[in-house]
Write an enzyme that holds these catalytic residues in place. Structure first.
Site, mmCIF file in Angstrom:
data_model
loop_
_atom_site.group_PDB
_atom_site.id
_atom_site.type_symbol
_atom_site.label_atom_id
_atom_site.label_comp_id
_atom_site.label_asym_id
_atom_site.label_seq_id
_atom_site.Cartn_x
_atom_site.Cartn_y
_atom_site.Cartn_z
ATOM 1 N N ASP A 190 27.012 32.907 40.673
ATOM 2 C CA ASP A 190 27.810 34.037 41.148
ATOM 3 C C ASP A 190 28.487 34.669 39.929
ATOM 4 O O ASP A 190 29.435 34.104 39.383
ATOM 5 C CB ASP A 190 28.847 33.512 42.159
ATOM 6 N N CYS A 218 40.584 34.755 48.587
ATOM 7 C CA CYS A 218 39.322 34.261 49.157
ATOM 8 C C CYS A 218 38.904 32.929 48.538
ATOM 9 O O CYS A 218 37.725 32.698 48.283
ATOM 10 C CB CYS A 218 38.195 35.264 49.011
ATOM 11 N N GLN A 250 32.471 38.043 38.801
ATOM 12 C CA GLN A 250 33.597 38.245 37.878
ATOM 13 C C GLN A 250 33.157 38.278 36.417
ATOM 14 O O GLN A 250 33.973 38.522 35.541
ATOM 15 C CB GLN A 250 34.645 37.136 38.059
HETATM 16 C C1 LIG Z 1 33.733 35.357 42.269
HETATM 17 C C2 LIG Z 1 33.428 36.273 43.408
HETATM 18 N N1 LIG Z 1 32.329 36.082 44.142
HETATM 19 C C3 LIG Z 1 32.004 36.891 45.151
HETATM 20 C C4 LIG Z 1 32.798 37.945 45.508
HETATM 21 C C5 LIG Z 1 32.402 38.805 46.652
HETATM 22 O O1 LIG Z 1 32.094 40.087 46.215
HETATM 23 P P1 LIG Z 1 31.924 41.273 47.256
HETATM 24 O O2 LIG Z 1 33.150 41.291 48.101
HETATM 25 O O3 LIG Z 1 31.779 42.477 46.404
HETATM 26 O O4 LIG Z 1 30.680 40.988 48.044
HETATM 27 C C6 LIG Z 1 33.957 38.179 44.782
HETATM 28 C C7 LIG Z 1 34.862 39.288 45.156
HETATM 29 O O5 LIG Z 1 36.042 39.141 45.326
HETATM 30 C C8 LIG Z 1 34.289 37.323 43.714
HETATM 31 O O6 LIG Z 1 35.400 37.503 42.994
#
Ligand SMILES: Cc1ncc(COP(=O)(O)O)c(C=O)c1O
Lengths: 409, 136
Positions: free
Chosen positions: A202, A367, A205
């Site tokens: 992922d 989150c 960031q």
């Molecule tokens: C580390 C990480 N992964 C995934 C996401 C999810 O991204 P999105 O809301 O653009 O799908 C975020 C967003 O806050 C994030 O910071």
């Protein structure tokens, strides 16, 4: 290759962001890039041109506008591919990192069952946790978490213990949206590969802040969002290594993703289109490509240098505030997310009080509820950096924190 | 538009007025109650606000109300004020307590971002009174 001798001109960069130059908004200090970055003019204009100059659907028309739209959309795919060191056909456009992670997780979970293990980390964003949790419930595999060690970094000794013969997938964030921790991506991938496990990174960031190269990483999947790297909302990508994508079944069905359809059955288009059912976010893809162009024009090495310097400065300034506790590495290599708590001021009160002073930050669990529980807190206040931030922004933040402390005194 | 936004930003420093800060610092009726007629715990997971409300009734009046829990200043001050407000009032009257009246108790304009915080105590009261009705 251009030779860059001088540091980047932040004022010139700021000039490209409409909200930063809008004097009527001041005081306005934007420190919430980890949630969503601001969007520079070249991105806004590139998207605008799609709507004003060649507004048509892709892949379907014989007329010029449709051909132009298709060309621009596919050129955007190539641009993203170049940005992360992939081939164009390995880039699937999605709504964002969340959708990308869901698609990768569902695809990989197909072959998993009882006795298999998926390893993630305790610091994951819900987007890289809940899909696995749900799939573990359905398929019977076990979800395991890598814990924190020293200084808010992963416990790599535990990683070596946990990633073993049962491990079928290792999925983790390259950079934490809460702690700012930069995870040892290459080491984790090596541990996974030694066990023959698939890897999902992922980089929500990391994209736009650190160099990305799926070829040297040799990872299987990678997820990112456009809106955290100066691009538009509603667009992201899933990178999948070619054989992985070819072996994976599509999960969404409809137009564009098929080759032939009869009353009884259908056959799938080639990758990446078999994963892109329906009319895509054409303007979004074009905007994402423009955002990559924006970052490349500055130069990713310059971005890294500028953000590292500012993060180090910000850490030092934050730690000068009495009663401030930092949640994240206090030094060394780290990302631009700066999480903290001050005295016993609740993060929502802090974020609110800062916002009253024109400082845009975020307060809460970001989150990452399991991480909050692990840290024994309900949330943090988080300031996060982008390429447009300056030392003055940090000073304004520090002053505003002092004011909040005074109010709560 | 941006003019308005700015005025709002500066003006709503207001939200942390002295009485709210005072209730947050020195919450009234913050104690658990052994002989409560009804209790209700209301959580706001997204904020981590956590309130348990205790209500003791005599006839159809509230004889005593208290709370326990933790959370942001707005949620804690609001429930503290609410426990004072309900004291001695009729249940019928309290069942009709509106969001607007809760806002008036707080004495400040609560923006959409903080509405759930400000209304958490009231929500707990509504749920508690509902339980009481169902019990009767
Ligand atoms: C580390 C990480 N992964 C995934 C996401 C999810 O991204 P999105 O809301 O653009 O799908 C975020 C967003 O806050 C994030 O910071």
């Amino acid at each position: 290759m251009t030779l860059r001798i001088m540091a980047i001109d932040i004022q010139k960069i700021r000039g490209q962001f409409p909200t930063l130059v809008d004097a009527s908004r001041r005081p306005y200090v934007f420190l919430d890039t980890a949630a969503s970055s601001l969007t520079p003019r070249p991105v806004i204009e590139a998207m605008g041109r799609f709507y004003t100059d060649f507004r048509a659907n892709v892949h379907r028309g014989m007329y010029t506008d449709s051909l132009r739209a298709t060309e621009a959309y596919e050129a955007a795919r190539s641009k993203v591919a170049g940005f992360i060191g992939a081939e164009a056909e390995e880039i699937v456009f999605t709504r964002g990192a969340t959708e990308s992670l869901n698609v990768a997780a569902r695809g990989l979970a197909e072959g998993l069952g009882p006795g298999d293990e998926v390893v993630i980390t305790i610091m994951e964003h819900h987007a890289n946790l809940i899909p696995w949790q749900q799939l573990a419930d359905r398929s019977g595999f076990t979800l395991r978490f890598l814990p924190l060690g020293e200084d808010f970094r992963l416990d790599m000794e535990a990683a070596r213990q946990t990633i073993g013969p049962r491990t079928k997938v290792v999925a983790f964030m390259a950079v934490s949206n809460v702690l700012g921790t930069v995870n040892p991506t290459e080491e984790l991938i090596a541990l996974a590969k030694a066990q023959g496990a698939a890897t999902v990174i992922d980089v929500a960031q990391a994209a736009g802040h650190l160099p990305l190269d799926v070829t040297s990483w040799d990872c299987d999947f990678l997820a990112l969002s456009g809106h955290k790297m100066y691009g538009p909302t509603g667009i992201g990508i899933l990178y999948g290594k070619r054989p992985r994508l070819e072996a994976m079944e599509p999960q969404t069905f409809g137009g564009d993703m098929i080759l032939e359809v009869t009353k009884e059955r259908s056959t799938w288009n080639r990758i990446p289109w078999k994963f892109e059912a329906g009319t895509p976010h054409i303007a979004g893809a074009i905007g994402l490509a423009a955002a990559i162009g924006f970052v490349e024009e500055i130069g990713i090495e310059e971005v890294v240098r500028a953000e590292e310097r500012l993060a180090a400065h910000a850490l030092e300034r934050l730690q000068s505030v009495p009663g401030l506790r930092l949640y994240g590495p206090a030094g060394g290599v780290r990302g631009g997310a700066l999480s903290f708590a001050v005295d016993d001021i609740h993060p929502h009160d802090m974020a609110d009080l800062l916002s009253k002073q024109g400082i845009c930050v975020r307060g809460g669990h970001h989150c990452a509820m399991p991480l909050m529980r692990e840290l024994g807190i309900v949330g943090t206040t988080r300031a996060s950096l982008g390429i447009y931030n300056t030392e003055q922004d940090i000073e304004d933040l520090i002053q505003a924190i002092h004011e909040a402390k005074r109010i709560f005194g | 538009m941006s003019d308005d936004t700015n005025r709002h930003q500066v003006g709503s420093q207001e939200l942390y007025r002295q009485n709210i800060l005072d209730h947050n610092r020195h919450p009234r009726n913050k104690r658990r109650m052994e002989d409560a007629s009804v209790t209700h715990r209301e959580l706001n997971f997204s904020c981590g606000d956590d309130i348990e409300l205790f209500v003791r009734t005599e006839g159809n009046r509230v004889a005593d109300a208290s709370f326990d829990g933790h959370g942001c200043a707005i949620s804690q001050a609001a429930v503290s004020m609410l426990t004072e407000h309900v004291h001695g009032r009729g249940i019928d009257e309290l069942e009709n307590l509106t969001d607007e009246e809760m806002g008036q108790l707080l004495g400040v304009e609560v923006g959409p971002a903080r509405r759930t915080c400000a209304m958490l105590g009231l929500e707990a009261l509504r749920q508690a009174l509902k339980k009481l009705r169902e019990d009767i």
